[in-house]
Design an enzyme around this catalytic site. Structure first.
Site, PDB file in Angstrom:
ATOM      1  N   LYS A  68      44.627  38.273  42.890  1.00 32.40           N
ATOM      2  CA  LYS A  68      43.880  37.093  43.335  1.00 32.40           C
ATOM      3  C   LYS A  68      43.518  36.226  42.128  1.00 32.40           C
ATOM      4  O   LYS A  68      43.076  36.744  41.102  1.00 32.40           O
ATOM      5  CB  LYS A  68      42.623  37.533  44.088  1.00 32.40           C
ATOM      6  CG  LYS A  68      41.810  36.386  44.671  1.00 32.40           C
ATOM      7  CD  LYS A  68      40.631  36.919  45.464  1.00 32.40           C
ATOM      8  CE  LYS A  68      39.759  35.808  46.007  1.00 32.40           C
ATOM      9  NZ  LYS A  68      38.607  36.325  46.796  1.00 32.40           N
TER      10      LYS A  68
ATOM     11  N   SER B  30      37.944  33.701  50.679  1.00 31.13           N
ATOM     12  CA  SER B  30      38.738  33.130  49.617  1.00 31.13           C
ATOM     13  C   SER B  30      39.987  33.960  49.282  1.00 31.13           C
ATOM     14  O   SER B  30      40.825  33.526  48.501  1.00 31.13           O
ATOM     15  CB  SER B  30      37.874  32.989  48.359  1.00 31.13           C
ATOM     16  OG  SER B  30      37.402  34.263  47.912  1.00 31.13           O
TER      17      SER B  30
ATOM     18  N   SER C 256      34.912  36.809  52.002  1.00 31.86           N
ATOM     19  CA  SER C 256      36.215  36.494  51.428  1.00 31.86           C
ATOM     20  C   SER C 256      37.272  37.579  51.572  1.00 31.86           C
ATOM     21  O   SER C 256      38.463  37.308  51.413  1.00 31.86           O
ATOM     22  CB  SER C 256      36.053  36.151  49.939  1.00 31.86           C
ATOM     23  OG  SER C 256      35.330  34.960  49.790  1.00 31.86           O
TER      24      SER C 256
END
Length: 522
Positions: free
Chosen positions: A120, A195, A219
């Site tokens: 990520k 996210s 997220s």
């Protein structure tokens, strides 16, 4: 670096591997003949636990694995924009060849040996662009690995690139001015969530076998629910990370994402465990997650909070799909009752908003204080900084007390119930051209993240929360449920999720239209 988990050792004990294999959903490990008979891309459809075994027994080579995943990425990633900063094929194949050489030499290897992995883009990877989705860091190249990246490498993963994320991870909708928006694989016009949106989409399309994520306001959980995969928000300290402040931990945590519960446990076994550079990390052993202790769910009591007795707005169909999934908990012996923590939801929510501004805004204060950089911040980032700046130290302390009161109310709920279930979002995926939903179920949203209020309330409790696929709405879009256990109850979450996964299989047995084609064309 000192590790206390088995992941620091190159090999995996047979008893632990067999425990994970028992947890895994779906068929047996492919043998050499089965792999040889199929196209390389079929390898990418294999679960991570099975793939680990196939690589270690040399039923498939690391080069074949890397080629299969890169081919899948080349074909599907342009449609969804989930993986960014992808490294060159030649170098990645060369790394896979070195992994094969280690196996040929009978060297001990880690549980993720030869796995292609995209990190990520909120975590630095040495030598790769580290943008955090911000134009301020568009060309920044990380000089060192994050702790979690070190652990991935130690376990044998090959870092192939990054997964897309919103700017600084703010907002549960993945878009940014550096890489653009990530599209939902079940409807390309919709949001992928965030996210960890890029990570969830990469998993849903099987462009990677596993994915790492992080979670503050949902997220890991929202994108898991919106992409029909699993995401696990862990207790604070379960998965350590380095940060500027070692003694005042954020409500943000790291955790695993995967296509099934066994694979989720495999990655958590790599991520978890104490490290001296993170002094508040738990003295825990990640190896415990590689086994499946037997669990009888007869008599287990579950609290279902739904819309928190009307205090939190939800699209009616979200609640309808999740209530249908509750029958799968009942099918394995659980009793489900509607119940909520005995505490004012609005008071808890306002404390969350203020504490988030202090924590998230504080991390961006240096950027905000530079007028040239401030001009490049998205409005949601400016909002968080200004929320934090308005607070005194006494304000922070008072809101932390409210957070503690909310936590005590949740603990009181757990005195009556073993688990707590809440949907992973208050609505189905919305149009990806929207910044955030202005209204949910007719109620106006006061902030850019209030549409994730029900998930943020779980964050405020500090409890581990495992997002599992629940089902699909009439539009063909997915939603999930959060399986929540008391603080430090990660193993309990995995146990119930494994039982639910089997019982709820019929409700979630659907793949993206991008994958719904004959295997030979994948």
């Amino acid at each position: 670096m000192i590790f206390t988990t088995d992941v620091s050792q190159p090999s995996i004990p047979r008893r632990h591997f067999m425990g994970l294999a028992a947890l895994a959903a779906g068929g047996a490990v492919f043998g050499a003949r089965a792999f040889a008979a199929g196209l390389p891309a079929q390898i990418a459809d294999t679960g991570a636990v099975q793939l680990s075994g196939a690589i270690r027994t040399r039923a498939v080579s690391c080069v074949e694995v890397m080629t299969a995943y890169l081919d899948r990425i080349d074909r599907l990633n342009p449609k969804v924009n989930a993986i960014v900063a992808l490294q060159g094929r030649g170098e990645l194949i060369a790394q896979a060849q070195r992994c094969d050489a280690q196996l040929a030499a009978k060297e001990p290897v880690g549980v993720l040996h030869g796995f292609p992995h995209a990190v990520k883009d909120l975590m630095p990877v040495k030598g790769m662009r580290f943008t955090q989705g911000s134009p301020i860091f568009r060309d920044f190249v990380a000089q060192a690995d994050a702790l979690q990246v070190e652990r991935l490498r130690k376990a044998g993963a090959i870092i192939i690139g990054k997964t897309n994320t919103p700017e600084f991870g703010l907002g549960s909708h993945t878009f940014n001015p550096v890489y653009g928006a990530t599209r939902n694989p079940f409807d390309l016009s919709k949001s992928a969530g965030g996210s960890s949106g890029g990570a969830a989409v990469a998993l849903a399309l099987k462009m990677v076998p596993l994915a790492d994520g992080s979670d503050y306001g949902g997220s890991l959980r929202n994108p898991a629910g919106w992409n029909n995969v699993y995401g696990f928000r862990t207790s604070i300290g379960r998965v350590p990370g380095r940060g500027g402040d070692e003694w005042l931990p954020s409500m943000g945590v790291a955790g695993p994402m995967a296509g099934n519960v066994a694979d989720l446990a495999l990655l958590l076994s790599v991520q978890a465990g104490f490290d001296p550079s993170a002094p508040l990390a738990m003295e825990s052993d990640g190896a415990q997650y590689r086994q499946r202790p037997k669990r009888d769910f007869k008599g287990v009591r579950i609290a279902w909070s739904g819309d928190f007795k009307g205090a939190v707005p939800f699209e009616p169909e979200v609640l309808e799909v999740c209530r249908k999934a509750l029958k799968s908990f009942e099918a394995i012996g659980c009793t489900v009752e509607e119940a909520v923590p005995d505490y004012p939801v609005e008071k808890a929510w306002q404390a969350f908003v203020k504490l988030r501004g202090w924590q998230q805004g504080g991390a961006l204060l240096d950027v905000y204080n530079d007028p040239a950089k401030r001009a490049m911040l998205k409005p949601e980032a400016v909002y968080e900084v200004e929320q934090g700046r308005a607070l005194s130290g006494f304000d922070v302390s008072a809101n932390s007390v409210i957070r503690s009161e909310w936590g005590r109310a949740v603990r009181a709920l757990f005195k009556q119930y073993d688990y707590w279930i809440v949907p992973t979002a208050q609505l189905f995926p919305f149009d990806r051209e929207m910044r955030w939903p202005a209204r949910v179920a007719g109620r106006e949203m006061r902030t850019y993240h209030e549409w994730m209020q029900a998930v943020c309330l779980v964050t405020l409790s500090g409890c581990p929360s495992l997002a599992a696929p629940a089902g699909f709405g009439a539009s063909g879009l997915p939603i999930g449920v959060q399986i929540i256990a008391p603080v430090h109850g990660e193993l309990a979450c995995l146990q119930l999720a494994a039982g639910f996964e089997q019982a709820n299989r019929a409700n979630v047995a659907r793949v993206s239209p991008l994958l719904a084609r004959p295997a030979a064309s994948r």
